[in-house]
Design a protein around this motif. Structure first.
Motif, PDB file in Angstrom:
ATOM      1  N   GLN A 171      46.736   2.811  29.536  1.00 12.88           N
ATOM      2  CA  GLN A 171      47.154   1.966  30.650  1.00 12.88           C
ATOM      3  C   GLN A 171      48.670   1.956  30.835  1.00 12.88           C
ATOM      4  OE1 GLN A 171      44.854   0.565  32.720  1.00 12.88           O
ATOM      5  NE2 GLN A 171      43.517   1.814  31.458  1.00 12.88           N
ATOM      6  N   ILE A 172      49.409   2.564  29.913  1.00  8.16           N
ATOM      7  CA  ILE A 172      50.861   2.596  30.026  1.00  8.16           C
ATOM      8  C   ILE A 172      51.235   3.453  31.233  1.00  8.16           C
ATOM      9  CG2 ILE A 172      53.019   3.352  28.932  1.00  8.16           C
ATOM     10  CD1 ILE A 172      51.677   2.784  26.222  1.00  8.16           C
ATOM     11  N   ALA A 173      52.016   2.875  32.127  1.00  8.48           N
ATOM     12  CA  ALA A 173      52.433   3.597  33.329  1.00  8.48           C
ATOM     13  C   ALA A 173      53.408   4.703  32.945  1.00  8.48           C
ATOM     14  CB  ALA A 173      53.085   2.643  34.319  1.00  8.48           C
ATOM     15  N   SER A 174      53.098   5.917  33.323  1.00  5.34           N
ATOM     16  CA  SER A 174      53.984   7.046  33.041  1.00  5.34           C
ATOM     17  C   SER A 174      53.699   8.144  34.046  1.00  5.34           C
ATOM     18  CB  SER A 174      53.757   7.565  31.617  1.00  5.34           C
ATOM     19  OG  SER A 174      52.456   8.085  31.486  1.00  5.34           O
ATOM     20  N   GLY A 175      54.640   9.063  34.133  1.00  3.34           N
ATOM     21  CA  GLY A 175      54.434  10.205  34.996  1.00  3.34           C
ATOM     22  C   GLY A 175      53.521  11.201  34.309  1.00  3.34           C
ATOM     23  N   VAL A 176      52.418  11.542  34.949  1.00  2.00           N
ATOM     24  CA  VAL A 176      51.504  12.532  34.392  1.00  2.00           C
ATOM     25  C   VAL A 176      52.085  13.915  34.666  1.00  2.00           C
ATOM     26  CG1 VAL A 176      49.182  13.494  34.541  1.00  2.00           C
ATOM     27  CG2 VAL A 176      49.521  11.029  34.681  1.00  2.00           C
ATOM     28  N   ALA A 177      51.994  14.787  33.669  1.00  7.93           N
ATOM     29  CA  ALA A 177      52.598  16.110  33.795  1.00  7.93           C
ATOM     30  C   ALA A 177      51.628  17.196  33.370  1.00  7.93           C
ATOM     31  CB  ALA A 177      53.855  16.182  32.930  1.00  7.93           C
ATOM     32  N   ILE A 178      51.762  18.350  34.014  1.00 12.57           N
ATOM     33  CA  ILE A 178      51.066  19.554  33.586  1.00 12.57           C
ATOM     34  C   ILE A 178      52.129  20.430  32.929  1.00 12.57           C
ATOM     35  CG2 ILE A 178      49.708  21.573  34.265  1.00 12.57           C
ATOM     36  CD1 ILE A 178      48.306  18.896  34.862  1.00 12.57           C
ATOM     37  N   VAL A 179      51.900  20.755  31.666  1.00  9.68           N
ATOM     38  CA  VAL A 179      52.834  21.599  30.917  1.00  9.68           C
ATOM     39  C   VAL A 179      52.257  23.009  30.911  1.00  9.68           C
ATOM     40  CG1 VAL A 179      53.943  21.986  28.681  1.00  9.68           C
ATOM     41  CG2 VAL A 179      53.576  19.653  29.515  1.00  9.68           C
ATOM     42  N   ILE A 180      53.084  23.984  31.267  1.00 11.92           N
ATOM     43  CA  ILE A 180      52.649  25.382  31.329  1.00 11.92           C
ATOM     44  C   ILE A 180      53.572  26.210  30.443  1.00 11.92           C
ATOM     45  CG2 ILE A 180      52.173  27.370  32.816  1.00 11.92           C
ATOM     46  CD1 ILE A 180      51.981  25.412  35.183  1.00 11.92           C
ATOM     47  N   THR A 181      52.974  27.098  29.665  1.00 12.49           N
ATOM     48  CA  THR A 181      53.747  28.029  28.847  1.00 12.49           C
ATOM     49  C   THR A 181      53.168  29.425  29.039  1.00 12.49           C
ATOM     50  OG1 THR A 181      54.684  28.369  26.641  1.00 12.49           O
ATOM     51  CG2 THR A 181      52.346  27.744  26.743  1.00 12.49           C
ATOM     52  N   MET A 182      53.936  30.434  28.704  1.00 10.57           N
ATOM     53  CA  MET A 182      53.481  31.820  28.826  1.00 10.57           C
ATOM     54  C   MET A 182      53.344  32.431  27.437  1.00 10.57           C
ATOM     55  SD  MET A 182      53.265  32.438  32.140  1.00 10.57           S
ATOM     56  CE  MET A 182      53.393  34.188  32.484  1.00 10.57           C
ATOM     57  N   VAL A 183      52.195  33.051  27.180  1.00  9.90           N
ATOM     58  CA  VAL A 183      51.955  33.786  25.936  1.00  9.90           C
ATOM     59  C   VAL A 183      51.360  35.133  26.325  1.00  9.90           C
ATOM     60  CG1 VAL A 183      50.691  33.844  23.752  1.00  9.90           C
ATOM     61  CG2 VAL A 183      51.593  31.664  24.594  1.00  9.90           C
ATOM     62  N   ASP A 184      52.011  36.206  25.925  1.00  7.27           N
ATOM     63  CA  ASP A 184      51.553  37.567  26.229  1.00  7.27           C
ATOM     64  C   ASP A 184      51.316  37.778  27.730  1.00  7.27           C
ATOM     65  OD1 ASP A 184      51.668  38.209  23.501  1.00  7.27           O
ATOM     66  OD2 ASP A 184      49.595  37.551  23.179  1.00  7.27           O
ATOM     67  N   GLY A 185      52.210  37.241  28.560  1.00  6.32           N
ATOM     68  CA  GLY A 185      52.118  37.439  29.999  1.00  6.32           C
ATOM     69  C   GLY A 185      51.091  36.587  30.712  1.00  6.32           C
ATOM     70  N   GLU A 186      50.424  35.694  29.991  1.00  9.85           N
ATOM     71  CA  GLU A 186      49.397  34.829  30.580  1.00  9.85           C
ATOM     72  C   GLU A 186      49.870  33.380  30.532  1.00  9.85           C
ATOM     73  OE1 GLU A 186      46.071  35.432  31.759  1.00  9.85           O
ATOM     74  OE2 GLU A 186      46.702  37.517  31.819  1.00  9.85           O
ATOM     75  N   PRO A 187      49.667  32.624  31.634  1.00  2.92           N
ATOM     76  CA  PRO A 187      50.032  31.206  31.616  1.00  2.92           C
ATOM     77  C   PRO A 187      48.936  30.368  30.963  1.00  2.92           C
ATOM     78  CG  PRO A 187      49.155  31.761  33.752  1.00  2.92           C
ATOM     79  CD  PRO A 187      49.168  33.040  32.936  1.00  2.92           C
ATOM     80  N   HIS A 188      49.359  29.353  30.243  1.00  2.00           N
ATOM     81  CA  HIS A 188      48.430  28.411  29.611  1.00  2.00           C
ATOM     82  C   HIS A 188      48.941  27.013  29.926  1.00  2.00           C
ATOM     83  CE1 HIS A 188      46.509  31.687  27.469  1.00  2.00           C
ATOM     84  NE2 HIS A 188      47.721  32.138  27.233  1.00  2.00           N
ATOM     85  N   ALA A 189      48.024  26.129  30.320  1.00  8.38           N
ATOM     86  CA  ALA A 189      48.433  24.796  30.778  1.00  8.38           C
ATOM     87  C   ALA A 189      47.600  23.710  30.120  1.00  8.38           C
ATOM     88  CB  ALA A 189      48.280  24.708  32.292  1.00  8.38           C
ATOM     89  N   ALA A 190      48.195  22.533  30.052  1.00 10.49           N
ATOM     90  CA  ALA A 190      47.494  21.342  29.588  1.00 10.49           C
ATOM     91  C   ALA A 190      48.172  20.126  30.187  1.00 10.49           C
ATOM     92  CB  ALA A 190      47.509  21.257  28.060  1.00 10.49           C
ATOM     93  N   THR A 191      47.393  19.066  30.329  1.00 10.19           N
ATOM     94  CA  THR A 191      47.925  17.808  30.835  1.00 10.19           C
ATOM     95  C   THR A 191      48.589  17.046  29.702  1.00 10.19           C
ATOM     96  OG1 THR A 191      46.192  17.708  32.502  1.00 10.19           O
ATOM     97  CG2 THR A 191      47.290  15.632  31.957  1.00 10.19           C
ATOM     98  N   ALA A 192      49.771  16.532  29.977  1.00 13.86           N
ATOM     99  CA  ALA A 192      50.456  15.630  29.056  1.00 13.86           C
ATOM    100  C   ALA A 192      50.530  14.278  29.754  1.00 13.86           C
ATOM    101  CB  ALA A 192      51.865  16.138  28.745  1.00 13.86           C
ATOM    102  N   SER A 193      50.320  13.199  29.005  1.00 11.64           N
ATOM    103  CA  SER A 193      50.347  11.885  29.641  1.00 11.64           C
ATOM    104  C   SER A 193      51.733  11.536  30.143  1.00 11.64           C
ATOM    105  CB  SER A 193      49.839  10.804  28.690  1.00 11.64           C
ATOM    106  OG  SER A 193      50.633  10.773  27.527  1.00 11.64           O
ATOM    107  N   SER A 194      52.749  12.214  29.626  1.00  9.44           N
ATOM    108  CA  SER A 194      54.095  11.985  30.140  1.00  9.44           C
ATOM    109  C   SER A 194      55.036  13.075  29.662  1.00  9.44           C
ATOM    110  CB  SER A 194      54.633  10.627  29.692  1.00  9.44           C
ATOM    111  OG  SER A 194      54.814  10.605  28.298  1.00  9.44           O
ATOM    112  N   GLY A 195      56.123  13.177  30.361  1.00  8.24           N
ATOM    113  CA  GLY A 195      57.262  13.950  29.914  1.00  8.24           C
ATOM    114  C   GLY A 195      58.357  12.915  29.721  1.00  8.24           C
ATOM    115  N   VAL A 196      58.842  12.768  28.515  1.00 12.09           N
ATOM    116  CA  VAL A 196      59.784  11.704  28.187  1.00 12.09           C
ATOM    117  C   VAL A 196      61.195  12.270  28.127  1.00 12.09           C
ATOM    118  CG1 VAL A 196      60.406   9.991  26.439  1.00 12.09           C
ATOM    119  CG2 VAL A 196      58.002  10.534  26.849  1.00 12.09           C
ATOM    120  N   VAL A 197      62.119  11.640  28.831  1.00 10.94           N
ATOM    121  CA  VAL A 197      63.513  12.035  28.735  1.00 10.94           C
ATOM    122  C   VAL A 197      64.013  11.571  27.373  1.00 10.94           C
ATOM    123  CG1 VAL A 197      65.836  11.737  29.666  1.00 10.94           C
ATOM    124  CG2 VAL A 197      63.884  11.917  31.217  1.00 10.94           C
TER     125      VAL A 197
END
Length: 157
Positions: free
Chosen positions: A23-49
């Protein structure tokens, strides 16, 4: 409606904490990384400064998750901060059974930037990060990224 409060211990506390923390209000983020030329993504509940100078952003993933492994391999990632209408997209990338690589992005509007991770067209803001530090915190890894580039949608709320 009032908060339903009671003291808990052990496993019960963990279950109640998980629900309450969601229930904590935060910006929902999709984090994407590249491994061997392929993108991989997952949802993170937040990106914290984590810091403004130098610019550092932190994201958290379970120690046994695919994303934890991919981030460890790649050493870099892009955080796509979503706006309010994009929770369906967040749920999609939170599903561990979805396809990985380019197949996992079928039907998603992207801006390809090979060899760096793509940006989601719907993102309100995005941050390209190089892994600066990884800290184990309980059952999660905290990936602190040095921000090497960022942008925002000027029309996003």
């Amino acid at each position: 409606m009032a908060v339903d409060w009671a003291e808990q211990q052990g496993e019960e506390l963990q279950q109640v904490f998980r629900g309450a923390a969601g229930q904590i209000a935060s910006g929902v983020a999709i984090v994407i990384t590249m491994v061997d030329g392929e993108p991989h993504a997952a949802t993170a509940s937040s990106g914290v400064v984590a810091s403004l100078d130098p610019p550092l952003l932190a994201v958290f993933f379970s120690l046994g998750s695919r994303m934890h492994e991919w981030l460890t391999q790649s050493g870099s990632f892009t955080v796509n901060l979503l706006g309010q209408p994009d929770h369906g997209l967040a749920r999609r990338f939170a599903n561990p059974a979805r396809s990985s690589g380019w197949a996992g992005f079928a039907g998603v509007e992207l801006r390809r930037r090979d060899p760096v991770p793509p940006i989601l067209v719907q993102a309100a803001a995005c941050f390209d990060c190089r892994v600066h530090q990884v800290v184990t915190m309980g059952d999660h890894g905290c990936f602190v990224g040095e921000v090497v580039g960022c942008g925002r949608d000027p029309d996003a709320p």
